[in-house]
Design a protein around this motif. Structure first.
Motif, PDB file in Angstrom:
ATOM      1  N   GLY A 231      36.657  35.473  42.135  1.00  0.00           N
ATOM      2  CA  GLY A 231      37.080  34.587  41.056  1.00  0.00           C
ATOM      3  C   GLY A 231      36.330  33.274  41.019  1.00  0.00           C
TER       4      GLY A 231
ATOM      5  N   ARG B  92      37.921  29.270  30.710  1.00  0.00           N
ATOM      6  CA  ARG B  92      38.010  30.674  31.046  1.00  0.00           C
ATOM      7  C   ARG B  92      39.397  31.215  30.723  1.00  0.00           C
ATOM      8  NH1 ARG B  92      35.009  32.386  35.297  1.00  0.00           N
ATOM      9  NH2 ARG B  92      35.647  30.640  36.572  1.00  0.00           N
TER      10      ARG B  92
ATOM     11  N   GLN C   3      46.914  40.476  30.491  1.00  0.00           N
ATOM     12  CA  GLN C   3      46.736  41.293  31.686  1.00  0.00           C
ATOM     13  C   GLN C   3      48.090  41.808  32.155  1.00  0.00           C
ATOM     14  OE1 GLN C   3      48.016  39.984  34.667  1.00  0.00           O
ATOM     15  NE2 GLN C   3      48.472  37.948  33.928  1.00  0.00           N
TER      16      GLN C   3
ATOM     17  N   ARG D   8      42.196  32.611  39.813  1.00  0.00           N
ATOM     18  CA  ARG D   8      41.154  33.115  40.718  1.00  0.00           C
ATOM     19  C   ARG D   8      41.456  34.520  41.197  1.00  0.00           C
ATOM     20  NH1 ARG D   8      39.064  28.581  44.750  1.00  0.00           N
ATOM     21  NH2 ARG D   8      38.720  30.469  45.941  1.00  0.00           N
TER      22      ARG D   8
ATOM     23  N   PRO E 223      40.468  38.632  38.989  1.00  0.00           N
ATOM     24  CA  PRO E 223      39.416  39.620  39.286  1.00  0.00           C
ATOM     25  C   PRO E 223      39.744  40.473  40.510  1.00  0.00           C
ATOM     26  CG  PRO E 223      38.461  37.466  38.850  1.00  0.00           C
ATOM     27  CD  PRO E 223      39.936  37.262  38.978  1.00  0.00           C
TER      28      PRO E 223
ATOM     29  N   ARG F 200      42.252  43.138  39.478  1.00  0.00           N
ATOM     30  CA  ARG F 200      41.598  44.192  38.693  1.00  0.00           C
ATOM     31  C   ARG F 200      40.823  45.138  39.604  1.00  0.00           C
ATOM     32  NH1 ARG F 200      39.941  39.534  35.347  1.00  0.00           N
ATOM     33  NH2 ARG F 200      41.499  39.261  33.703  1.00  0.00           N
ATOM     34  N   GLU F 201      40.129  44.602  40.595  1.00  0.00           N
ATOM     35  CA  GLU F 201      39.393  45.459  41.527  1.00  0.00           C
ATOM     36  C   GLU F 201      40.351  46.332  42.326  1.00  0.00           C
ATOM     37  OE1 GLU F 201      37.303  47.015  44.929  1.00  0.00           O
ATOM     38  OE2 GLU F 201      39.087  45.747  44.930  1.00  0.00           O
TER      39      GLU F 201
END
Length: 260
Positions: A7, A20, A27, A144, A147, A150-151
């Motif tokens: 992030g 951002r 989400q 932060r 990401p 999501r991974e």
């Protein structure tokens, strides 16, 4: 498991982080706030008030957390409680006043961290989720972790991600080490350790062996996953404080009153 890009870099300007978030798509990830502890070290303040509702800078500790989660896009929250839990519900309700949606996970007695999370799994769903504490003060940008979540959603072997901080004076020995994006238990010198902030991301599978409404600690689960290389992490160098004594709360309140 390869180290992950985590992030927002610590040095990024706040205006860039805000930009951002403005373009961040909706989400599915939820966040859980742990609020079931008895706050014994904070007595007599917690004899009639749950620790997360203690105030600093004109806001309760848990409100500071909720507002930061909401700004990062986490609007769907789960909060567990036990000690004086009805006061938490009476104060925060469904979260509408703070622009979030709160689901409550009620515990007959404090179930420890892993037990509380396992009990709340039906409310958290099948996706990875964020967990933080309701009784600390942290100027951490939770965006932060998007990401990372999501991974994790696409990687069944990535069970946890921990945010570590520098060791505070009251916990000089630390907890875990951080090497190339992985968290591990160091066999070496204590100086290699950092303190676990209580902020983490988890896949539900980490808690699959824990029955609801049973007491269970988080550390054994994390250590087992660390040995399998399934725990990533990052170091946060910003403001984080464990409000573990009435004096720490008074000091924080004085400072926040001065700057807010």
């Amino acid at each position: 498991m390869k180290p992950l890009p985590f992030g927002t870099p610590e040095g990024e300007q706040p205006s860039l982080r805000a930009a951002r978030r403005e373009v961040m798509p909706a989400q599915p990830f939820k966040a859980m706030i742990l609020a079931a502890g008895e706050g014994r070290r904070m007595r007599p303040l917690t004899d009639h008030t749950p620790k997360p509702l203690l105030k600093a800078g004109g806001k309760s500790l848990i409100q500071w957390q909720i507002e930061r989660l909401a700004r990062a896009g986490f609007g769907d929250l789960v909060i567990n409680h036990a000690h004086l839990g009805q006061k938490l519900e009476d104060t925060l309700g469904d979260g509408g006043d703070l622009d979030v949606k709160i689901a409550w996970s009620r515990e007959p007695e404090p179930l420890e961290t892993a037990g509380g999370i396992a009990t709340a799994l039906p409310l958290l769903g099948d996706a990875p989720f964020l967990v933080t504490n309701g009784d600390v003060y942290a100027e951490y940008d939770y965006a932060r972790l998007l990401p990372v979540l999501r991974e994790m959603a696409g990687n069944p072997d990535h069970l946890a991600h921990l945010v570590l901080v520098s060791n505070p004076p009251h916990h000089p020995q630390g907890d875990f080490a951080l090497a190339e994006g992985r968290v591990l238990e160091p066999p070496g010198h204590a100086a290699a350790r950092h303190t676990f902030s209580g902020i983490g991301c988890y896949r539900p599978e980490l808690f699959a062996g824990i029955a609801p409404l049973t007491k269970a600690q988080l550390a054994p689960l994390l250590r087992a996953a660390m040995h399998r290389g399934q725990v990533s992490g990052e170091h946060f160098g910003g403001r984080w404080e464990d409000i573990g004594t009435p004096q720490r709360l008074a000091d924080l309140d004085k400072e926040l009153q001065r700057v807010t």
